[in-house]
Design a protein around this motif. Structure first.
Motif, PDB file in Angstrom:
ATOM      1  N   PHE A  34       0.822  -1.076  -0.023  1.00  0.00           N
ATOM      2  CA  PHE A  34      -0.058   0.105   0.095  1.00  0.00           C
ATOM      3  C   PHE A  34       0.997   1.207  -0.002  1.00  0.00           C
ATOM      4  CE2 PHE A  34      -3.287  -3.057   1.687  1.00  0.00           C
ATOM      5  CZ  PHE A  34      -4.012  -2.742   0.731  1.00  0.00           C
ATOM      6  N   ALA A  35       1.956   1.280   0.640  1.00  0.00           N
ATOM      7  CA  ALA A  35       2.907   2.292   0.586  1.00  0.00           C
ATOM      8  C   ALA A  35       3.415   2.810  -0.947  1.00  0.00           C
ATOM      9  CB  ALA A  35       4.291   2.275   1.485  1.00  0.00           C
ATOM     10  N   ASP A  36       3.593   1.560  -1.609  1.00  0.00           N
ATOM     11  CA  ASP A  36       4.133   1.939  -2.908  1.00  0.00           C
ATOM     12  C   ASP A  36       2.894   2.413  -3.778  1.00  0.00           C
ATOM     13  OD1 ASP A  36       6.377   0.622  -2.652  1.00  0.00           O
ATOM     14  OD2 ASP A  36       5.974  -1.301  -3.352  1.00  0.00           O
ATOM     15  N   ARG A  37       1.562   2.149  -3.465  1.00  0.00           N
ATOM     16  CA  ARG A  37       0.466   2.622  -4.139  1.00  0.00           C
ATOM     17  C   ARG A  37      -0.208   3.853  -3.516  1.00  0.00           C
ATOM     18  NH1 ARG A  37      -2.452  -1.958  -7.253  1.00  0.00           N
ATOM     19  NH2 ARG A  37      -0.672  -3.211  -7.689  1.00  0.00           N
ATOM     20  N   GLU A  38       0.568   4.354  -2.488  1.00  0.00           N
ATOM     21  CA  GLU A  38       0.109   5.704  -2.067  1.00  0.00           C
ATOM     22  C   GLU A  38      -1.149   5.781  -1.126  1.00  0.00           C
ATOM     23  OE1 GLU A  38       0.870   8.932  -4.660  1.00  0.00           O
ATOM     24  OE2 GLU A  38       3.097   8.732  -4.450  1.00  0.00           O
ATOM     25  N   VAL A  39      -1.534   4.459  -0.670  1.00  0.00           N
ATOM     26  CA  VAL A  39      -2.702   4.330   0.064  1.00  0.00           C
ATOM     27  C   VAL A  39      -2.308   4.563   1.761  1.00  0.00           C
ATOM     28  CG1 VAL A  39      -4.558   2.953   0.554  1.00  0.00           C
ATOM     29  CG2 VAL A  39      -3.574   2.708  -1.572  1.00  0.00           C
ATOM     30  N   LEU A  40      -3.126   5.709   1.931  1.00  0.00           N
ATOM     31  CA  LEU A  40      -2.796   5.905   3.479  1.00  0.00           C
ATOM     32  C   LEU A  40      -3.193   4.883   4.764  1.00  0.00           C
ATOM     33  CD1 LEU A  40      -1.900   8.346   5.478  1.00  0.00           C
ATOM     34  CD2 LEU A  40      -4.439   9.006   5.213  1.00  0.00           C
ATOM     35  N   SER A  78     -10.157  11.962   3.076  1.00  0.00           N
ATOM     36  CA  SER A  78      -9.003  11.213   3.380  1.00  0.00           C
ATOM     37  C   SER A  78      -8.369  10.540   1.868  1.00  0.00           C
ATOM     38  CB  SER A  78      -9.187   9.943   4.177  1.00  0.00           C
ATOM     39  OG  SER A  78     -10.211   9.033   3.654  1.00  0.00           O
ATOM     40  N   GLY A  79      -9.243  10.328   0.794  1.00  0.00           N
ATOM     41  CA  GLY A  79      -8.493   9.570  -0.002  1.00  0.00           C
ATOM     42  C   GLY A  79      -8.319   8.116   0.029  1.00  0.00           C
ATOM     43  N   ALA A  80      -7.562   7.608  -0.795  1.00  0.00           N
ATOM     44  CA  ALA A  80      -7.438   6.108  -0.549  1.00  0.00           C
ATOM     45  C   ALA A  80      -7.088   5.766   0.913  1.00  0.00           C
ATOM     46  CB  ALA A  80      -6.531   5.341  -1.626  1.00  0.00           C
ATOM     47  N   ILE A  81      -7.507   4.605   1.390  1.00  0.00           N
ATOM     48  CA  ILE A  81      -7.036   4.477   3.020  1.00  0.00           C
ATOM     49  C   ILE A  81      -7.160   2.965   2.863  1.00  0.00           C
ATOM     50  CG2 ILE A  81      -7.590   6.434   3.919  1.00  0.00           C
ATOM     51  CD1 ILE A  81     -10.462   5.475   4.910  1.00  0.00           C
ATOM     52  N   PHE A  82      -6.177   2.476   4.051  1.00  0.00           N
ATOM     53  CA  PHE A  82      -6.274   1.064   4.562  1.00  0.00           C
ATOM     54  C   PHE A  82      -6.202   1.035   6.088  1.00  0.00           C
ATOM     55  CE2 PHE A  82      -1.734   1.227   4.329  1.00  0.00           C
ATOM     56  CZ  PHE A  82      -1.317   0.462   5.298  1.00  0.00           C
ATOM     57  N   HIS A  83      -6.801  -0.092   6.352  1.00  0.00           N
ATOM     58  CA  HIS A  83      -6.518  -0.210   7.926  1.00  0.00           C
ATOM     59  C   HIS A  83      -6.126  -1.633   8.289  1.00  0.00           C
ATOM     60  CE1 HIS A  83      -8.122  -0.857  12.272  1.00  0.00           C
ATOM     61  NE2 HIS A  83      -8.326  -2.015  12.023  1.00  0.00           N
ATOM     62  N   LEU A  84      -5.250  -2.097   9.052  1.00  0.00           N
ATOM     63  CA  LEU A  84      -4.564  -3.197   9.305  1.00  0.00           C
ATOM     64  C   LEU A  84      -4.613  -3.557  10.868  1.00  0.00           C
ATOM     65  CD1 LEU A  84      -3.271  -5.908   8.274  1.00  0.00           C
ATOM     66  CD2 LEU A  84      -1.130  -4.699   8.205  1.00  0.00           C
ATOM     67  N   GLY A  85      -5.635  -4.156  11.583  1.00  0.00           N
ATOM     68  CA  GLY A  85      -5.689  -4.237  12.973  1.00  0.00           C
ATOM     69  C   GLY A  85      -6.610  -5.053  13.351  1.00  0.00           C
ATOM     70  N   LYS A  86      -7.027  -5.133  14.508  1.00  0.00           N
ATOM     71  CA  LYS A  86      -7.890  -6.321  15.176  1.00  0.00           C
ATOM     72  C   LYS A  86      -9.570  -5.576  14.829  1.00  0.00           C
ATOM     73  CE  LYS A  86      -4.966  -8.658  17.311  1.00  0.00           C
ATOM     74  NZ  LYS A  86      -4.673 -10.090  16.633  1.00  0.00           N
ATOM     75  N   ALA A  87     -10.304  -6.874  14.936  1.00  0.00           N
ATOM     76  CA  ALA A  87     -11.735  -6.712  14.938  1.00  0.00           C
ATOM     77  C   ALA A  87     -12.192  -7.597  15.617  1.00  0.00           C
ATOM     78  CB  ALA A  87     -12.156  -6.717  13.531  1.00  0.00           C
ATOM     79  N   PHE A  88     -13.421  -7.719  16.214  1.00  0.00           N
ATOM     80  CA  PHE A  88     -13.843  -8.773  17.142  1.00  0.00           C
ATOM     81  C   PHE A  88     -15.482  -9.115  16.586  1.00  0.00           C
ATOM     82  CE2 PHE A  88     -11.227  -5.612  18.848  1.00  0.00           C
ATOM     83  CZ  PHE A  88     -10.507  -6.400  19.794  1.00  0.00           C
ATOM     84  N   ARG A  89     -15.687 -10.375  16.928  1.00  0.00           N
ATOM     85  CA  ARG A  89     -17.304 -10.729  16.349  1.00  0.00           C
ATOM     86  C   ARG A  89     -17.323 -11.936  17.480  1.00  0.00           C
ATOM     87  NH1 ARG A  89     -16.940 -10.988   9.840  1.00  0.00           N
ATOM     88  NH2 ARG A  89     -16.680  -8.711   9.673  1.00  0.00           N
ATOM     89  N   THR A 102      -7.655 -10.389  13.023  1.00  0.00           N
ATOM     90  CA  THR A 102      -6.752  -9.278  12.309  1.00  0.00           C
ATOM     91  C   THR A 102      -7.536  -9.220  11.015  1.00  0.00           C
ATOM     92  OG1 THR A 102      -4.725  -9.518  13.587  1.00  0.00           O
ATOM     93  CG2 THR A 102      -4.511  -8.357  11.310  1.00  0.00           C
ATOM     94  N   MET A 103      -7.876  -8.020  10.652  1.00  0.00           N
ATOM     95  CA  MET A 103      -8.633  -7.746   9.534  1.00  0.00           C
ATOM     96  C   MET A 103      -7.874  -6.538   8.730  1.00  0.00           C
ATOM     97  SD  MET A 103     -12.436  -6.050   8.989  1.00  0.00           S
ATOM     98  CE  MET A 103     -13.172  -7.449   9.074  1.00  0.00           C
ATOM     99  N   LEU A 104      -7.641  -6.703   7.506  1.00  0.00           N
ATOM    100  CA  LEU A 104      -7.160  -5.785   6.441  1.00  0.00           C
ATOM    101  C   LEU A 104      -8.571  -5.011   5.633  1.00  0.00           C
ATOM    102  CD1 LEU A 104      -5.045  -4.216   4.509  1.00  0.00           C
ATOM    103  CD2 LEU A 104      -5.032  -6.471   3.327  1.00  0.00           C
ATOM    104  N   GLU A 105      -8.593  -4.040   5.700  1.00  0.00           N
ATOM    105  CA  GLU A 105      -9.865  -3.440   5.023  1.00  0.00           C
ATOM    106  C   GLU A 105      -9.107  -1.941   4.275  1.00  0.00           C
ATOM    107  OE1 GLU A 105     -14.378  -1.948   5.903  1.00  0.00           O
ATOM    108  OE2 GLU A 105     -13.351  -3.741   7.048  1.00  0.00           O
ATOM    109  N   TRP A 106      -9.531  -1.761   3.005  1.00  0.00           N
ATOM    110  CA  TRP A 106      -9.225  -0.804   2.565  1.00  0.00           C
ATOM    111  C   TRP A 106     -10.304  -0.276   1.326  1.00  0.00           C
ATOM    112  CZ3 TRP A 106      -7.200  -5.541   0.834  1.00  0.00           C
ATOM    113  CH2 TRP A 106      -7.129  -5.604  -0.530  1.00  0.00           C
ATOM    114  N   TYR A 107     -10.154   1.018   1.062  1.00  0.00           N
ATOM    115  CA  TYR A 107     -11.243   1.673   0.030  1.00  0.00           C
ATOM    116  C   TYR A 107     -10.431   2.589  -0.850  1.00  0.00           C
ATOM    117  CZ  TYR A 107     -14.483   0.286   3.707  1.00  0.00           C
ATOM    118  OH  TYR A 107     -15.383  -0.302   4.282  1.00  0.00           O
ATOM    119  N   ARG A 108     -10.802   2.426  -2.345  1.00  0.00           N
ATOM    120  CA  ARG A 108     -10.242   2.996  -3.198  1.00  0.00           C
ATOM    121  C   ARG A 108     -11.123   3.822  -4.150  1.00  0.00           C
ATOM    122  NH1 ARG A 108      -5.369   3.641  -4.986  1.00  0.00           N
ATOM    123  NH2 ARG A 108      -4.206   1.816  -5.411  1.00  0.00           N
TER     124      ARG A 108
END
Length: 327
Positions: free
Chosen positions: A31-37, A90-101, A115-121
């Motif tokens: 994501f850093a290479d693609r400039e996603v925050l 914000s523009g393109a963003i990603f989150h890499l962290g905990k989630a709970f169910r 651990t969930m990876l979620e991103w929006y483009r």
């Protein structure tokens, strides 16, 4: 449940944890290479997920010791907060962290804390986002390719049924052929979901990695509705399966605030009909959509499962240091 103090060691080997750390670094580099925050979203909120098929873990919070407490909900996904960020520019963003169910333990593929990876483009639709997901997972899982099949195609291939036009009685009869279940239900989605989970998904294991896209419009969740090539109304959403394991769930995101509000309220009504807890709805999401969210696609990907597949192990406990112990 009494905790055995002798059971102190991690369930995952140090070797596997080093491999996991390398994959996490690879994700961040991608994501850093693609400039996603990268963004960090709150793990607790005063609002809960509306989806009747997800259960939120509730905790109690007090402003100070001895004061009256009130509920906070551990988030099942960072989605609502991330969409508020998108509306704020914000523009393109990603989150890499905990989630709970809640209710997610007791299986080789589940843990209530994961651990969930979620991103929006912004500017992408569901098909373009599938391209990016394939770019991410192909080197991690050492894949040659990722196949794409529509929801209709997989139903026709496995069951010779058109899921959009087959009569309800046909879906019920087909389900009873494969699933020993005592159930009376007039909702088509009930039977479609049973056929998908019990009959079709196991068959997907033979295909390696495959995206299933264009789900029925009734299963849109937070996705836009569109017409497919045959003119059938479908949801612009997809799921990714690798070796029969569900790995990711993505959407061409809904941007209509009033439609979003109606879906939240409908979920709440369904929860009431099912006897499920009535919890505060995230109406700040509706306000964010009213303010304006960019046309975008988003996806949530299970990182523990991704690591499990990459390492070729059979249980999620082999890639999590300290999974939650069952009572």
């Amino acid at each position: 449940m009494a905790i055995d103090p002798q059971h102190w060691q991690p369930t995952a080997s140090i070797h596997n944890l080093r491999k996991r750390a390398a994959i996490m670094a690879q994700i961040r580099s991608f994501f850093a290479d693609r400039e996603v925050l990268e963004v960090e979203m709150p793990l607790m909120s005063q609002c809960a997920v509306s989806d009747p098929f997800l259960d939120t873990i509730e905790t109690l919070y007090a402003d100070y010791v001895g004061s009256e407490s009130y509920p906070l909900y551990l988030q099942t996904s960072p989605e609502y907060a991330m969409k508020r960020l998108l509306a704020a520019g914000s523009g393109a963003i990603f989150h890499l962290g905990k989630a709970f169910r809640n209710g997610e333990s007791g299986s080789r593929r589940h843990n209530p804390e994961f651990t969930m990876l979620e991103w929006y483009r912004p500017g992408m639709d569901d098909q373009q986002l599938m391209d990016e997901i394939a770019d991410l997972i192909t080197p991690i899982l050492k894949l040659d390719s990722v196949e794409r099949l529509s929801y209709t195609q997989v139903f026709k291939r496995v069951l010779n049924i058109d899921p959009h036009t087959a009569p309800l009685q046909t879906l019920v009869a087909e389900t009873r052929k494969h699933v020993d279940i005592e159930l009376e239900d007039d909702e088509r989605d009930t039977w479609l979901n049973l056929l998908m989970s019990h009959v079709i998904e196991p068959k997907l294991a033979d295909l390696g990695a495959v995206f299933v896209y264009d789900y029925p419009a009734s299963q849109a969740a937070l996705a836009q509705i569109k017409a497919d090539a045959q003119g059938q109304q479908v949801a612009a959403r997809f799921e990714l399966f690798v070796n029969g394991i569900e790995l990711a769930n993505g959407y061409h995101e809904l941007t209509d605030a009033q439609e979003q509000k109606q879906r939240l309220l409908k979920d709440q009504q369904t929860r009431e009909q099912m006897g499920l807890p009535q919890r505060p709805l995230e109406m700040r999401l509706v306000s964010a959509l009213e303010a304006g969210i960019p046309d975008c696609a988003g996806v949530a990907l299970g990182v523990d499962r991704l690591v499990m597949l990459a390492l070729g192990v059979d249980s999620i406990q082999d890639v999590i240091a300290f999974p939650i112990e069952r009572a």
